[in-house]
Design a protein around this motif. Sequence first.
Motif, PDB file in Angstrom:
ATOM      1  N   TRP B  52       0.572  -1.110   0.165  1.00  0.00           N
ATOM      2  CA  TRP B  52       0.152   0.073   0.040  1.00  0.00           C
ATOM      3  C   TRP B  52       0.910   1.278  -0.130  1.00  0.00           C
ATOM      4  O   TRP B  52       2.055   1.252   0.468  1.00  0.00           O
ATOM      5  CB  TRP B  52      -1.063   0.034   1.224  1.00  0.00           C
ATOM      6  CG  TRP B  52      -0.265  -0.032   2.565  1.00  0.00           C
ATOM      7  CD1 TRP B  52       0.197  -1.006   3.404  1.00  0.00           C
ATOM      8  CD2 TRP B  52      -0.222   1.196   3.196  1.00  0.00           C
ATOM      9  NE1 TRP B  52       0.686  -0.254   4.427  1.00  0.00           N
ATOM     10  CE2 TRP B  52       0.390   0.845   4.418  1.00  0.00           C
ATOM     11  CE3 TRP B  52      -0.462   2.520   3.092  1.00  0.00           C
ATOM     12  CZ2 TRP B  52       0.752   1.831   5.589  1.00  0.00           C
ATOM     13  CZ3 TRP B  52      -0.088   3.369   4.147  1.00  0.00           C
ATOM     14  CH2 TRP B  52       0.566   2.990   5.493  1.00  0.00           C
ATOM     15  N   PRO B 134      -3.683   0.515   3.950  1.00  0.00           N
ATOM     16  CA  PRO B 134      -3.754  -0.826   4.481  1.00  0.00           C
ATOM     17  C   PRO B 134      -4.840  -1.153   5.008  1.00  0.00           C
ATOM     18  O   PRO B 134      -5.994  -0.398   5.404  1.00  0.00           O
ATOM     19  CB  PRO B 134      -2.792  -0.768   5.810  1.00  0.00           C
ATOM     20  CG  PRO B 134      -2.835   0.712   6.253  1.00  0.00           C
ATOM     21  CD  PRO B 134      -3.030   1.729   5.204  1.00  0.00           C
ATOM     22  N   GLY B 136      -6.004  -2.542   7.666  1.00  0.00           N
ATOM     23  CA  GLY B 136      -6.298  -2.316   9.073  1.00  0.00           C
ATOM     24  C   GLY B 136      -7.274  -1.204   9.092  1.00  0.00           C
ATOM     25  O   GLY B 136      -7.891  -0.839  10.102  1.00  0.00           O
ATOM     26  N   ARG B 137      -6.959  -0.066   8.077  1.00  0.00           N
ATOM     27  CA  ARG B 137      -7.867   1.187   8.138  1.00  0.00           C
ATOM     28  C   ARG B 137      -9.073   1.109   7.082  1.00  0.00           C
ATOM     29  O   ARG B 137      -9.913   1.961   6.788  1.00  0.00           O
ATOM     30  CB  ARG B 137      -7.075   2.381   7.666  1.00  0.00           C
ATOM     31  CG  ARG B 137      -5.969   2.496   8.737  1.00  0.00           C
ATOM     32  CD  ARG B 137      -5.095   3.512   8.457  1.00  0.00           C
ATOM     33  NE  ARG B 137      -3.708   3.209   9.157  1.00  0.00           N
ATOM     34  CZ  ARG B 137      -2.446   3.492   9.030  1.00  0.00           C
ATOM     35  NH1 ARG B 137      -2.355   4.251   7.791  1.00  0.00           N
ATOM     36  NH2 ARG B 137      -1.528   3.502  10.010  1.00  0.00           N
ATOM     37  N   ALA B 154       1.491  -6.353   5.687  1.00  0.00           N
ATOM     38  CA  ALA B 154       1.280  -5.157   4.986  1.00  0.00           C
ATOM     39  C   ALA B 154       2.464  -4.314   4.817  1.00  0.00           C
ATOM     40  O   ALA B 154       2.986  -4.069   5.791  1.00  0.00           O
ATOM     41  CB  ALA B 154       0.099  -4.514   5.349  1.00  0.00           C
TER      42      ALA B 154
END
Lengths: 476, 239
Positions: B52, B134, B136-137, B154
Amino acid sequence: MTEQWEHADTTLVEQWTRIRAQLRAEVGDAAFNSWLKPLTLGEMLGDRLRIAVPTRFMRDWIEENYGNRLTEFWQEENANVAQVEIIVEPIRATVPAPGGPPRSPIGQRHDGDIASMSGAFEHANTGNAVTTDPEDVRALLDQRFVFKNFIVGRTNELAHAAARRVAESDGVPFNPLFLFGGVGLGKTHLMHAIAWHITERDPSRRVLYMSAEKFMYQFIRALRFRTTMDFKEQFRSVHILMIDDIQFICGKDSTQEEFFHTFNALVDQNRQIVVSADKSPSDLDGMEERLRSRLGCGLVADIHPADYELRLGILQDKAEQLGARMPDKVLEFLAHKITSNVRELEGALNRIVAQSTLVGRPVTLETTQEILRDLLRANDRRVTIEEIQKRVAEHFNIRLADMHSARRARAVARPRQVAMYLAKQLTARSLPEIGRKFGGRDHTTVMHAVRKVDELRAMDNSFNEDVELLKRMLEI
Amino acid sequence: MTTTEPPAQLVLDLGHRPALGRADFLVSQCNAEAVAWIDRWPDWPAPGLVIWGPAASGKSHLGQVWQARIAAPMISAADLDNREPPDLAGDLGAVYFDGADGIVGNPTRQRAALHVYNLIAEQGGKILFSARTPPGRWRIELADLHSRLNALPAVAIAPPDDAVLGAVLLKLFADRQLHVGVAVIQFAVTRMERSFEAAERLVTALDTAALASQRRVTIPLLREVLPHIGSAGHSDELP
């Protein structure tokens, strides 16, 4: 066409299994998988043995490259075979019959190993034939998902004990075993562990494991290609059926209907069923009432989110498996921070180990935080120039206004340079823009500040630490 | 051409084909980690990898290098709307999912993505994801998918430093067959926003301006163009 496959005798099938193994040994895995694996055993016509391939191109290729060897191998195995004939047989049903009765040599399984249907699916669109090699099938189960690697704690002990019981029992202790819990807590791990355990203990027992979603896709396919009989058949012949994530057929009425019949047929034959879901049977919205009640009539065992002790235990065990030296501090940090589920916890550990190997750095708390920055911080902080000015002003105890002022006294000029330096480092702003934000200064002034701070950092250790500290405070 | 002020020439954007081989990829500090991960394939500790970084930072380039190397199919989020997961997953055990954050806010795509993931993981295969941010977000409604994505390594492509920015400009000019001097690059680097996206916008604008006015790319031309290239919306954002 169907009869052709039905009378194939078991001797031929056994010989074919041996020949395949010999071929694999001779040509290597890569060539075998590309060309020879899709071959399926046909029938004997006089002294000619038929082998089917899915496309004309494959037939030409195999005749050209492997034709002689195939014939030789067959002649060694079976005195009745004079000639091997390779025919093009488009895939009849792309669904293999995993270990079904000896009526279909396609994908027939004689080792009683765990069968899975994935092969059928992956090949369905490419038109390749499908066979279920024991190797293939094993590849579908995660090798790490065995009981030995399942760390038991207060939150998962019931589910673990129930899974053990099913795996170790010769009969059917409860039907079905229904495992439920949130994502990433180990339901699939337990199911794979049951499958490994059973097939290792008794290779004649056939285990079929698949996700509910795959069950659905296969069923839809079978309807489309009018192969529902084969579809049904493969289930009815297994000893243990395991369906993962059953919640994915909620709201899919015809799939549920089919599953209901499969379920009943297996229960009637006293075959074990294991089902997993993210909720208890009664909470499965969109699931037919009769199916819900069936699912709940065996043993329902839940897995709760792992508590801190268990999380730490899992990390320690996993780190040991990976052969990684991890400071206790790091494991404790992870166990504290990553509470969502075990999958993510293990994923985080994997990342740290892999990353530190990759860059050749030892694992520390700092590198851990750095590597997992994207997980640990819910948002990218947008460091703005204003924020930098504020922090730096506070740190050096000067007025914020001095960031923009024309004063040149070192007490304010130095902090201002530091702020410009950090603005250059931590934001994407252009130098002219940074200059403007510092009281309309020229971009060359900013360049000078950047150079100056770089120089000072190299010369003066305490200054360097100051800047580093500020940088970290702004970044976190 | 007798007029002193020639009318702006109509410029047709005939497109240019950026060089996308592994050798054309600029390995620098900001993407070295991502490159190392790609080179490490298939030795990834999970069924996938996420790369990313900001727009135009070379994620897709890197993804396509990987994809070409192992002949993996490339899929996009939109493909999840109209093709079935088994078809998308293929049977190679490798897929490059370009712009994977296109599943955010779309539960139907998420479900399809989960199934693609499961099919690949079951084969012991690997998926390479590229995205702006990423996982996670991401806002992912499907918990099964979110936890799988969060468990993947990531790796970020960081914003360019000055040296990289200069090299990127050089490459972008070269892709358009524009020859520019070091002084021009230096001038641009010290005055432009430090982002890959800005570099692309700047080079495009310079190319257009140079063609339209039939001038070479020089510092004076740069001076004219720079104020008009604007800034990226989230230029303060750090990965």
